[in-house]
Design an enzyme around this catalytic site. Sequence first.
Site, PDB file in Angstrom:
ATOM      1  N   HIS A   1      -6.632  -4.860  32.878  1.00 46.23           N
ATOM      2  CA  HIS A   1      -7.893  -5.540  32.585  1.00 46.23           C
ATOM      3  C   HIS A   1      -9.076  -4.649  32.966  1.00 46.23           C
ATOM      4  CE1 HIS A   1      -5.062  -9.001  32.713  1.00 46.23           C
ATOM      5  NE2 HIS A   1      -5.823  -9.428  31.709  1.00 46.23           N
TER       6      HIS A   1
ATOM      7  N   ARG B   1     -10.964  -0.112  28.944  1.00 46.15           N
ATOM      8  CA  ARG B   1     -10.221   0.162  27.722  1.00 46.15           C
ATOM      9  C   ARG B   1      -9.786  -1.136  27.056  1.00 46.15           C
ATOM     10  NH1 ARG B   1      -8.106   4.437  25.429  1.00 46.15           N
ATOM     11  NH2 ARG B   1      -8.581   5.731  27.243  1.00 46.15           N
TER      12      ARG B   1
ATOM     13  N   HIS C   1     -15.909  -9.590  28.604  1.00 49.60           N
ATOM     14  CA  HIS C   1     -15.101 -10.765  28.936  1.00 49.60           C
ATOM     15  C   HIS C   1     -14.231 -10.590  30.171  1.00 49.60           C
ATOM     16  CE1 HIS C   1     -11.736  -8.617  27.033  1.00 49.60           C
ATOM     17  NE2 HIS C   1     -10.940  -9.529  27.579  1.00 49.60           N
TER      18      HIS C   1
ATOM     19  N   GLN D   1       8.919 -11.958  27.762  1.00 53.49           N
ATOM     20  CA  GLN D   1       8.098 -11.632  26.600  1.00 53.49           C
ATOM     21  C   GLN D   1       8.424 -12.530  25.409  1.00 53.49           C
ATOM     22  OE1 GLN D   1       5.382  -9.949  27.736  1.00 53.49           O
ATOM     23  NE2 GLN D   1       5.509  -8.674  25.895  1.00 53.49           N
TER      24      GLN D   1
END
Length: 890
Positions: A631, A634, A671, A836
């Site tokens: 976070h 990039r 954000h 995942q």
Amino acid sequence: MSLNSPQLSVPIVEEWLDSNKEALYEIFLRKADLSLINKWLLIHGYSALSEVAPYPTKRGSLSNESSNPSSPLDKGDGFFEGRHVRQNSKKFLRQDFAKSKLKSMFRTYEPTSTQESATESRRSSLKEMRMFRSLPPNSVNMLSLLIQSRVRLPRYPSKDIDHKRDLRDQNEKEFFLEIVKDISNDLDLRSLSNKIVANMSVLVDCDTGSLFVVEGKLGGRMTLVSKLFDVHSGTHILPSTTGDGGVTVPWGKGIIGYVADPRYNDDVDKITGYKADTLLCMPIRNADDEVVAVAQVINKTESPNGFTKEDEKVLATYLTFCGIAIYNAQIFEAYSKEYERNKALLEVVHDLFEEQTSLDSVILKIMQRAVALLKCERCSVLLRDGTSEASIICSIQKLNLKRKCVVTSFKKVFDLAYPHKNGQSIQSQDNHLSDNRLGNKIAELVLITGETINITDAHSDARFDPESDRNTGFHTRAILCKPIRNRDNQTIGVAQVMNRIDGYSFDDHDDQLFEAFTIFCGLGINNCVLYEEISLAAARQAVALEVLSYHSSVSAEDIVRLKVQKVPDALTLNLDNFKFNDFSLSNDEMLAAAIRMFKDLGLIRRFRIDYEVLCRWLLTVRKNYRNVAYHNWRHAFNVCQLMFAFFKKTGMKRHLSEKELLALVVACLCHDLDHRGTNNAFQQKTSSALAQLYGTKATLEHHHFNHAVIILNCEGQNIFGNFCSEEYGEVINLLKQAILATDLSLHIQVRHKFFAMVDSEMKNWDDRESRDILRSILMTAGDIAAITKPWEIQRKAADLVMTEFFDQGDKERNELKIQPQACMDREKQDELPRLQLGWIDGICLPLYKALNKLDSTFKPLLDGVLANRAAWEVLDAERLAKDSVIATEV
């Protein structure tokens, strides 16, 4: 005959007395005087007596009102009945004062057969009562000391019924003096009632008697209550039929209620099963000639014709003295209650200043005190929601009230039920005014008018909504509701109590006491609000200091370098491609690419953004991202690149205004500002400054937005600087909604609406709610878009995410001593493929399927998710096969 004579020696006399106990008792009672008795007591280690009852008892037994247990009189010896022990000088003074008053009262009684003499006797006694009422200035202090120390004035020792009956037959004047002294110093109303009833029974020679005391004057519903009733002439006391206070007779009902009414109310007979043939009922008055009680004697034992006029005269004279005693007992009882109330208020003050950190705790303690002291079944506190005010003209039925007022809702409702009635419960919850489970209609009126409402019968009052009782199963009888005000005298809430346990309505004393509780409640709320404000300020300061210590402003050289740097076109940078490589650009190249997106969307030209301000703002935003695994700057740029691709490749741009485009691009870049590499749950578990400052909902997202506003407000960095105030407020609100939308818990709440809109094949997204939902969905789609990228990019991004997760799991295990979730447990990293697959199936696939259904140009994103799912499924199958081999070998 001498004792020294050989015929009669001392041993012979002692032997004879030992064998003739009754003769010994008779000789002692006739011959012994006070000095002899005191000599015996002193020799045996007891206190001396002040006086001895002049008459022996017929049965040689003590009454229930025996006095000081420090002498052998309490052992039941017939010799010492009726003694009065002086133990200290304070008791001497109180006793002598009472005796002097009694002597003056006794002088008013002269047995007579004429009505005029009885009337004169009553007038003289009333004069003495008024003298009693004119208490000296220090009388209140004396009463307070009596109450506080639990010391009581010495009672005159009661004789038993048989002794009183014998004394009545032998000497009427001495008997009357005896029964007046019997009630002279008794300050307990129940005990006093018992004595009065027993004495009346002997006085007029009846079978049974009752005493009903007037109660409920202040409550507006006077009744006659007997703590004890049906005391027969041969007994000391009979228990009442009710658990908390005997028989209650409505004011004005039957003979007891009307006193002189020719009709007889047989309710008591039905309770006791006792049949009344003859009855004499008379009022007992105080010094102001007010009826304070009603005495009743039933069934004359030795006369078939019932009670005579002489009985009436004698009883009326005695009841005059009873009025004095009852009045004194009522004064003492009133002061005792006032003392307890003041003590309770002091305890409330103590609680108030002992606990000021929690609003819930303060209000709960105050309500517990209120329920206990007011003896009510329920107490509620409703705090006003000041955020939803609207000024209108209110017209309230039944009050004929028309004024400009504030309509508001209750944001918090606290409800405490009396444990023995409804089961104790405490609630603190968000409620709207339309929720009437606690009778909020009354509370609404008090909130609007600022005036107290005291309802004696709720269901007969038009202001009460009976639906509240039907919803809760609680039967509301009486309600006392008051406003709660802050230090500025503004109404901030409402407090209400319901249903006194004794069944009466709330009186003036309750009103005054509850007024004090509401004042303390207002003080407590005010103090808690101040404490919360101070805590928030401290948390805000801590966050600001932390941010300032980590970040610094950008240099002028960096601004100039970026400003003169040549910005490649979007095609060269591959910015409009859904398959953009997230790791293809350097930090400086990402700055130039961000400027390119602003240019190609026309935002710089449309909103007249100063180019140098834009460069400084981008450099500052990049500077305010921490060096965490995923976070970071990039990730923020990659989310912005996807949003740019949405606008270039799909038809989403036509549904949004240019301000919304600007807000979404800025939100993407901001954000995750100042992200710490830990999630919202971790902030709450550690009670971090962020959690204290922003609460438990979207903690980090609120911080990201506030940090973005801080950057915009810094000099030379406000890219919205050319907006008017209205436009500025609008774009800031759009920015906040977009950043908060990246909280997945909020996304879960919104997506079902989006899915329904897509399934309905809605084409028009022009209304405000639809565009709000669309912007939120686009923010989430860009935020999690790493799952849509080619496998090499997706796998690298997943590893970075898991690096952050494992670091947080290590902190939870080592610092917080808790077991981390599976996705954050480094010991379970081989389960990544399974995790995942759960992430893709639960969040990603439903979102991108809906977007593809809305606009087919989103299909590359859906294809990317499906391809990556297949790859993770292969890895999960390999993991399962490996685990199976290991299990077989074991």
